[in-house]
Design a protein around this motif. Structure first.
Motif, PDB file in Angstrom:
ATOM      1  N   ARG A  70       0.866  -1.171   0.000  1.00  0.00           N
ATOM      2  CA  ARG A  70       0.000   0.000   0.000  1.00  0.00           C
ATOM      3  C   ARG A  70       0.904   1.223   0.000  1.00  0.00           C
ATOM      4  N   ILE A  71       0.575   2.187  -0.845  1.00  0.00           N
ATOM      5  CA  ILE A  71       1.283   3.462  -0.867  1.00  0.00           C
ATOM      6  C   ILE A  71       0.580   4.339   0.163  1.00  0.00           C
ATOM      7  N   VAL A  72       1.289   4.644   1.253  1.00  0.00           N
ATOM      8  CA  VAL A  72       0.704   5.393   2.357  1.00  0.00           C
ATOM      9  C   VAL A  72       1.368   6.768   2.419  1.00  0.00           C
ATOM     10  N   SER A  73       0.564   7.803   2.607  1.00  0.00           N
ATOM     11  CA  SER A  73       1.086   9.168   2.673  1.00  0.00           C
ATOM     12  C   SER A  73       0.171  10.033   3.514  1.00  0.00           C
ATOM     13  N   ARG A  74       0.612  11.257   3.746  1.00  0.00           N
ATOM     14  CA  ARG A  74      -0.272  12.242   4.361  1.00  0.00           C
ATOM     15  C   ARG A  74      -1.441  12.477   3.416  1.00  0.00           C
ATOM     16  N   THR A  75      -2.507  13.038   3.945  1.00  0.00           N
ATOM     17  CA  THR A  75      -3.651  13.417   3.110  1.00  0.00           C
ATOM     18  C   THR A  75      -4.109  14.828   3.482  1.00  0.00           C
ATOM     19  N   ALA A  76      -4.832  15.424   2.566  1.00  0.00           N
ATOM     20  CA  ALA A  76      -5.428  16.730   2.809  1.00  0.00           C
ATOM     21  C   ALA A  76      -6.669  16.854   1.930  1.00  0.00           C
ATOM     22  N   ARG A  77      -7.584  17.673   2.378  1.00  0.00           N
ATOM     23  CA  ARG A  77      -8.776  17.990   1.595  1.00  0.00           C
ATOM     24  C   ARG A  77      -8.591  19.360   0.955  1.00  0.00           C
ATOM     25  N   PRO A  78      -8.765  19.447  -0.359  1.00  0.00           N
ATOM     26  CA  PRO A  78      -8.630  20.757  -1.012  1.00  0.00           C
ATOM     27  C   PRO A  78      -9.526  21.827  -0.381  1.00  0.00           C
ATOM     28  N   GLY A  93      -4.072  12.060  -1.247  1.00  0.00           N
ATOM     29  CA  GLY A  93      -2.719  11.758  -0.798  1.00  0.00           C
ATOM     30  C   GLY A  93      -1.706  12.358  -1.749  1.00  0.00           C
ATOM     31  N   VAL A  94      -1.317  11.595  -2.765  1.00  0.00           N
ATOM     32  CA  VAL A  94      -0.358  12.039  -3.780  1.00  0.00           C
ATOM     33  C   VAL A  94      -0.869  11.615  -5.151  1.00  0.00           C
ATOM     34  N   VAL A  95      -0.380  12.280  -6.192  1.00  0.00           N
ATOM     35  CA  VAL A  95      -0.657  11.838  -7.560  1.00  0.00           C
ATOM     36  C   VAL A  95       0.509  10.955  -7.983  1.00  0.00           C
ATOM     37  N   VAL A  96       0.203   9.695  -8.263  1.00  0.00           N
ATOM     38  CA  VAL A  96       1.225   8.736  -8.670  1.00  0.00           C
ATOM     39  C   VAL A  96       1.227   8.637 -10.188  1.00  0.00           C
TER      40      VAL A  96
END
Length: 176
Positions: A70-78, A93-96
């Motif tokens: 699983r690619i795990v990262s911080r998250t945020a809501r625009p 999270g991120v754009v892969v």
């Protein structure tokens, strides 16, 4: 209307008017970062940190016995990071972009995430060269148990952040 181009000027005009009337305008200024705190998490819950970060590519050494991570990262809501005039409440999270797996002399580019497929932890595919994660996205590496002791997994991160500084990457990682 909820699109930002229509709502933002109205919101700013109302905020300016409130200020001239001596009313306080909510200040959401919080410290931010563009560091996604990205890592891979194996099926057994083992966390794998990047061994190298060059430009927008993170390189991870993954045991050959691991077939899914699983690619795990911080998250945020625009809507929280850009402002209340942004009607995007998704947890991003991120754009892969490109994902490359190298196992000895074999090199394969993974593209499953760049499709309309409903894959756990990925936002809807919007077209283009990348796809947003929800901060905990399934990535199938395939070929578990074959080849060398470890293989290199390179994840291209096209967009990351901003995120609130106090928000660490998701503490509870689902292994499902």
């Amino acid at each position: 209307m909820t699109d930002q181009a229509t709502v933002e000027p109205i919101w700013k005009a109302v905020a300016a008017r409130a200020e001239t009337l001596g009313l306080s305008v909510a200040d959401n200024a919080a410290e931010t970062t563009n560091d996604p705190d990205i890592r891979l998490v194996a099926e057994d819950g083992r966390e794998i940190r990047a061994v190298r970060h060059t430009g927008n590519t993170y390189s991870f050494m993954v045991p050959s016995t691991v077939s899914d991570v699983r690619i795990v990262s911080r998250t945020a809501r625009p809507s929280e990071m850009i402002g209340p005039f942004c009607d995007d409440r998704r947890d991003l999270g991120v754009v892969v972009g490109e994902v490359v797996v190298t196992n000895g002399r074999d090199r394969s580019v993974l593209t499953d995430h760049l499709s309309d497929a409903d894959i756990s932890g990925w936002q809807a595919y919007e077209g283009g060269v990348g796809r947003w994660t929800s901060g905990n996205a399934l990535l199938s590496l395939g070929n578990a148990g074959e080849g060398l002791f470890a293989r290199m997994v390179e994840v291209e991160v096209l967009v990351a952040g901003p995120y609130h500084v106090g928000d660490s990457a998701q503490a509870a990682v689902q292994v499902a």
